[in-house]
Design a protein around this motif. Sequence first.
Motif, PDB file in Angstrom:
ATOM      1  N   SER A 173     -73.550  -6.083   8.240  1.00 18.62           N
ATOM      2  CA  SER A 173     -72.990  -4.841   8.750  1.00 18.62           C
ATOM      3  C   SER A 173     -72.524  -3.978   7.584  1.00 18.62           C
ATOM      4  CB  SER A 173     -71.833  -5.127   9.706  1.00 18.62           C
ATOM      5  OG  SER A 173     -70.850  -5.907   9.050  1.00 18.62           O
ATOM      6  N   ARG A 174     -72.551  -2.687   7.811  1.00 15.46           N
ATOM      7  CA  ARG A 174     -72.082  -1.705   6.840  1.00 15.46           C
ATOM      8  C   ARG A 174     -71.324  -0.627   7.609  1.00 15.46           C
ATOM      9  NH1 ARG A 174     -73.447  -5.232   3.996  1.00 15.46           N
ATOM     10  NH2 ARG A 174     -75.053  -5.252   2.419  1.00 15.46           N
ATOM     11  N   THR A 175     -70.405   0.010   6.910  1.00 14.56           N
ATOM     12  CA  THR A 175     -69.675   1.128   7.496  1.00 14.56           C
ATOM     13  C   THR A 175     -69.858   2.339   6.604  1.00 14.56           C
ATOM     14  OG1 THR A 175     -68.047  -0.360   8.489  1.00 14.56           O
ATOM     15  CG2 THR A 175     -67.413   1.957   8.261  1.00 14.56           C
ATOM     16  N   TYR A 176     -70.206   3.446   7.229  1.00 11.39           N
ATOM     17  CA  TYR A 176     -70.376   4.722   6.538  1.00 11.39           C
ATOM     18  C   TYR A 176     -69.216   5.628   6.939  1.00 11.39           C
ATOM     19  CZ  TYR A 176     -75.196   3.239   5.815  1.00 11.39           C
ATOM     20  OH  TYR A 176     -76.314   2.560   5.444  1.00 11.39           O
ATOM     21  N   ARG A 177     -68.777   6.457   6.005  1.00  9.90           N
ATOM     22  CA  ARG A 177     -67.692   7.386   6.274  1.00  9.90           C
ATOM     23  C   ARG A 177     -68.061   8.751   5.683  1.00  9.90           C
ATOM     24  NH1 ARG A 177     -62.055   5.302   4.249  1.00  9.90           N
ATOM     25  NH2 ARG A 177     -62.972   5.856   2.244  1.00  9.90           N
ATOM     26  N   TYR A 178     -67.738   9.816   6.419  1.00 13.58           N
ATOM     27  CA  TYR A 178     -68.046  11.184   5.982  1.00 13.58           C
ATOM     28  C   TYR A 178     -66.833  12.051   6.265  1.00 13.58           C
ATOM     29  CZ  TYR A 178     -70.962  15.292   5.130  1.00 13.58           C
ATOM     30  OH  TYR A 178     -71.509  16.436   4.605  1.00 13.58           O
ATOM     31  N   THR A 179     -66.250  12.635   5.226  1.00 11.24           N
ATOM     32  CA  THR A 179     -65.071  13.484   5.373  1.00 11.24           C
ATOM     33  C   THR A 179     -65.473  14.931   5.152  1.00 11.24           C
ATOM     34  OG1 THR A 179     -63.680  11.691   4.558  1.00 11.24           O
ATOM     35  CG2 THR A 179     -62.730  13.898   4.535  1.00 11.24           C
ATOM     36  N   PHE A 180     -65.063  15.790   6.078  1.00 16.44           N
ATOM     37  CA  PHE A 180     -65.401  17.206   5.960  1.00 16.44           C
ATOM     38  C   PHE A 180     -64.257  18.068   6.470  1.00 16.44           C
ATOM     39  CE2 PHE A 180     -66.716  15.944  10.164  1.00 16.44           C
ATOM     40  CZ  PHE A 180     -66.413  17.024  10.972  1.00 16.44           C
ATOM     41  N   ARG A 181     -64.274  19.309   6.067  1.00 14.10           N
ATOM     42  CA  ARG A 181     -63.298  20.300   6.518  1.00 14.10           C
ATOM     43  C   ARG A 181     -64.056  21.398   7.245  1.00 14.10           C
ATOM     44  NH1 ARG A 181     -58.422  21.364   6.346  1.00 14.10           N
ATOM     45  NH2 ARG A 181     -57.592  23.460   6.493  1.00 14.10           N
ATOM     46  N   TYR A 182     -63.572  21.734   8.429  1.00 10.62           N
ATOM     47  CA  TYR A 182     -64.181  22.804   9.214  1.00 10.62           C
ATOM     48  C   TYR A 182     -63.197  23.955   9.308  1.00 10.62           C
ATOM     49  CZ  TYR A 182     -65.862  25.422  13.239  1.00 10.62           C
ATOM     50  OH  TYR A 182     -66.281  26.424  14.070  1.00 10.62           O
ATOM     51  N   ASP A 183     -63.625  25.126   8.890  1.00 11.19           N
ATOM     52  CA  ASP A 183     -62.820  26.342   8.997  1.00 11.19           C
ATOM     53  C   ASP A 183     -63.565  27.314   9.886  1.00 11.19           C
ATOM     54  OD1 ASP A 183     -60.780  25.466   7.294  1.00 11.19           O
ATOM     55  OD2 ASP A 183     -61.946  26.016   5.539  1.00 11.19           O
ATOM     56  N   GLY A 184     -63.188  27.345  11.116  1.00 16.18           N
ATOM     57  CA  GLY A 184     -63.839  28.224  12.068  1.00 16.18           C
ATOM     58  C   GLY A 184     -63.206  28.066  13.434  1.00 16.18           C
ATOM     59  N   PRO A 185     -63.695  28.821  14.408  1.00 14.25           N
ATOM     60  CA  PRO A 185     -63.140  28.723  15.765  1.00 14.25           C
ATOM     61  C   PRO A 185     -63.547  27.394  16.416  1.00 14.25           C
ATOM     62  CG  PRO A 185     -65.061  30.158  15.752  1.00 14.25           C
ATOM     63  CD  PRO A 185     -64.780  29.805  14.320  1.00 14.25           C
ATOM     64  N   ASP A 186     -62.768  26.960  17.381  1.00 15.32           N
ATOM     65  CA  ASP A 186     -63.116  25.743  18.117  1.00 15.32           C
ATOM     66  C   ASP A 186     -64.509  25.896  18.707  1.00 15.32           C
ATOM     67  OD1 ASP A 186     -60.548  25.062  17.507  1.00 15.32           O
ATOM     68  OD2 ASP A 186     -59.843  24.920  19.582  1.00 15.32           O
ATOM     69  N   MET A 187     -65.289  24.839  18.611  1.00 16.01           N
ATOM     70  CA  MET A 187     -66.641  24.886  19.158  1.00 16.01           C
ATOM     71  C   MET A 187     -67.080  23.491  19.566  1.00 16.01           C
ATOM     72  SD  MET A 187     -69.001  25.243  15.699  1.00 16.01           S
ATOM     73  CE  MET A 187     -70.540  25.067  16.541  1.00 16.01           C
ATOM     74  N   THR A 188     -68.034  23.427  20.471  1.00 15.87           N
ATOM     75  CA  THR A 188     -68.631  22.147  20.818  1.00 15.87           C
ATOM     76  C   THR A 188     -69.714  21.854  19.798  1.00 15.87           C
ATOM     77  OG1 THR A 188     -68.208  22.504  23.165  1.00 15.87           O
ATOM     78  CG2 THR A 188     -69.875  20.861  22.580  1.00 15.87           C
ATOM     79  N   ALA A 189     -69.619  20.707  19.174  1.00 16.57           N
ATOM     80  CA  ALA A 189     -70.595  20.299  18.167  1.00 16.57           C
ATOM     81  C   ALA A 189     -71.334  19.060  18.663  1.00 16.57           C
ATOM     82  CB  ALA A 189     -69.894  19.998  16.843  1.00 16.57           C
ATOM     83  N   ALA A 190     -72.524  18.880  18.156  1.00 19.91           N
ATOM     84  CA  ALA A 190     -73.316  17.704  18.509  1.00 19.91           C
ATOM     85  C   ALA A 190     -73.737  16.997  17.231  1.00 19.91           C
ATOM     86  CB  ALA A 190     -74.543  18.119  19.309  1.00 19.91           C
ATOM     87  N   LEU A 191     -73.735  15.689  17.279  1.00 24.54           N
ATOM     88  CA  LEU A 191     -74.130  14.865  16.142  1.00 24.54           C
ATOM     89  C   LEU A 191     -75.261  13.957  16.596  1.00 24.54           C
ATOM     90  CD1 LEU A 191     -73.475  13.857  13.237  1.00 24.54           C
ATOM     91  CD2 LEU A 191     -71.994  12.170  14.317  1.00 24.54           C
ATOM     92  N   LEU A 192     -76.328  13.904  15.801  1.00 18.44           N
ATOM     93  CA  LEU A 192     -77.469  13.058  16.116  1.00 18.44           C
ATOM     94  C   LEU A 192     -77.799  12.212  14.894  1.00 18.44           C
ATOM     95  CD1 LEU A 192     -79.920  12.161  17.837  1.00 18.44           C
ATOM     96  CD2 LEU A 192     -81.139  14.130  16.900  1.00 18.44           C
ATOM     97  N   LEU A 193     -77.832  10.910  15.085  1.00 17.71           N
ATOM     98  CA  LEU A 193     -78.260   9.963  14.059  1.00 17.71           C
ATOM     99  C   LEU A 193     -79.489   9.254  14.627  1.00 17.71           C
ATOM    100  CD1 LEU A 193     -74.672   8.639  13.334  1.00 17.71           C
ATOM    101  CD2 LEU A 193     -75.994  10.132  11.848  1.00 17.71           C
ATOM    102  N   PRO A 194     -80.683   9.822  14.420  1.00 18.20           N
ATOM    103  CA  PRO A 194     -81.869   9.369  15.145  1.00 18.20           C
ATOM    104  C   PRO A 194     -82.464   8.052  14.691  1.00 18.20           C
ATOM    105  CG  PRO A 194     -82.454  11.100  13.625  1.00 18.20           C
ATOM    106  CD  PRO A 194     -80.964  10.966  13.574  1.00 18.20           C
ATOM    107  N   ASP A 195     -82.175   7.599  13.489  1.00 16.51           N
ATOM    108  CA  ASP A 195     -82.913   6.460  12.957  1.00 16.51           C
ATOM    109  C   ASP A 195     -82.105   5.182  12.811  1.00 16.51           C
ATOM    110  OD1 ASP A 195     -85.432   7.718  12.665  1.00 16.51           O
ATOM    111  OD2 ASP A 195     -84.560   8.890  11.041  1.00 16.51           O
ATOM    112  N   LEU A 196     -81.045   5.027  13.591  1.00 15.87           N
ATOM    113  CA  LEU A 196     -80.332   3.762  13.555  1.00 15.87           C
ATOM    114  C   LEU A 196     -81.173   2.719  14.271  1.00 15.87           C
ATOM    115  CD1 LEU A 196     -76.724   4.945  14.443  1.00 15.87           C
ATOM    116  CD2 LEU A 196     -77.677   4.464  12.195  1.00 15.87           C
ATOM    117  N   ALA A 197     -81.241   1.524  13.714  1.00 12.40           N
ATOM    118  CA  ALA A 197     -82.080   0.475  14.305  1.00 12.40           C
ATOM    119  C   ALA A 197     -81.267  -0.600  14.996  1.00 12.40           C
ATOM    120  CB  ALA A 197     -82.956  -0.157  13.223  1.00 12.40           C
ATOM    121  N   ASP A 198     -79.980  -0.609  14.789  1.00 16.68           N
ATOM    122  CA  ASP A 198     -79.152  -1.703  15.281  1.00 16.68           C
ATOM    123  C   ASP A 198     -77.957  -1.187  16.081  1.00 16.68           C
ATOM    124  OD1 ASP A 198     -80.593  -3.889  14.083  1.00 16.68           O
ATOM    125  OD2 ASP A 198     -79.896  -3.145  12.164  1.00 16.68           O
ATOM    126  N   ARG A 199     -77.061  -2.116  16.410  1.00 17.78           N
ATOM    127  CA  ARG A 199     -75.862  -1.775  17.156  1.00 17.78           C
ATOM    128  C   ARG A 199     -74.947  -0.939  16.262  1.00 17.78           C
ATOM    129  NH1 ARG A 199     -71.058  -4.701  18.499  1.00 17.78           N
ATOM    130  NH2 ARG A 199     -71.798  -6.412  17.207  1.00 17.78           N
TER     131      ARG A 199
END
Length: 169
Positions: A97-123
């Motif tokens: 198992s591995r854990t990935y972490r991504y830290t970002f700052r968003y400066d903008g109005p509230d919005m609905t965002a979508a995240l897609l990680l299409p190539d995961l092969a496992d749980r």
Amino acid sequence: MVRIKRYIGIAAFAAAVLLLLAVSFRFDNKYTSFVPEKQGDTVQLGKELSQFPVFLTDYWQIADGVCAPGSDAAFESTWIGEYANYRRGTDQSPYGSRTYRYTFRYDGPDMTAALLLPDLADRYVLWLDGALLDEGLARAQASFLLTAGEHTLTLAVMSENGYYSGMYF
């Protein structure tokens, strides 16, 4: 004469295919599309999120094992594609198992965002700011309310079958 027409037809078809591939590479490619830049310790995101997809290929951190948000595990810098499987460092097992972490700052109005990680092969288990977003097998998808401020995505991927392409593509 028939042969010449056939060769011209084949050449025209090959040219059309090459043109299509060139256009696809230029306009639908995570490596030539907009990639956010890191400023200090975080990645800065803004209005580009509402204009086009943003590919988060750089500025990830990785740690061995499953590290829940807030863990004091030792993370190191990586990018998508650096490690094709769990064979990283001295670990030679395709399981793990591995854990990935991504830290970002968003400066903008509230919005609905979508995240897609299409190539995961496992749980996998996916968190945003410590709150569970999604968990399952293979393709991870999540929608969430994105508010102004600093955020952390945490993704734990676990191999149970010995095959892993993980965050490779």
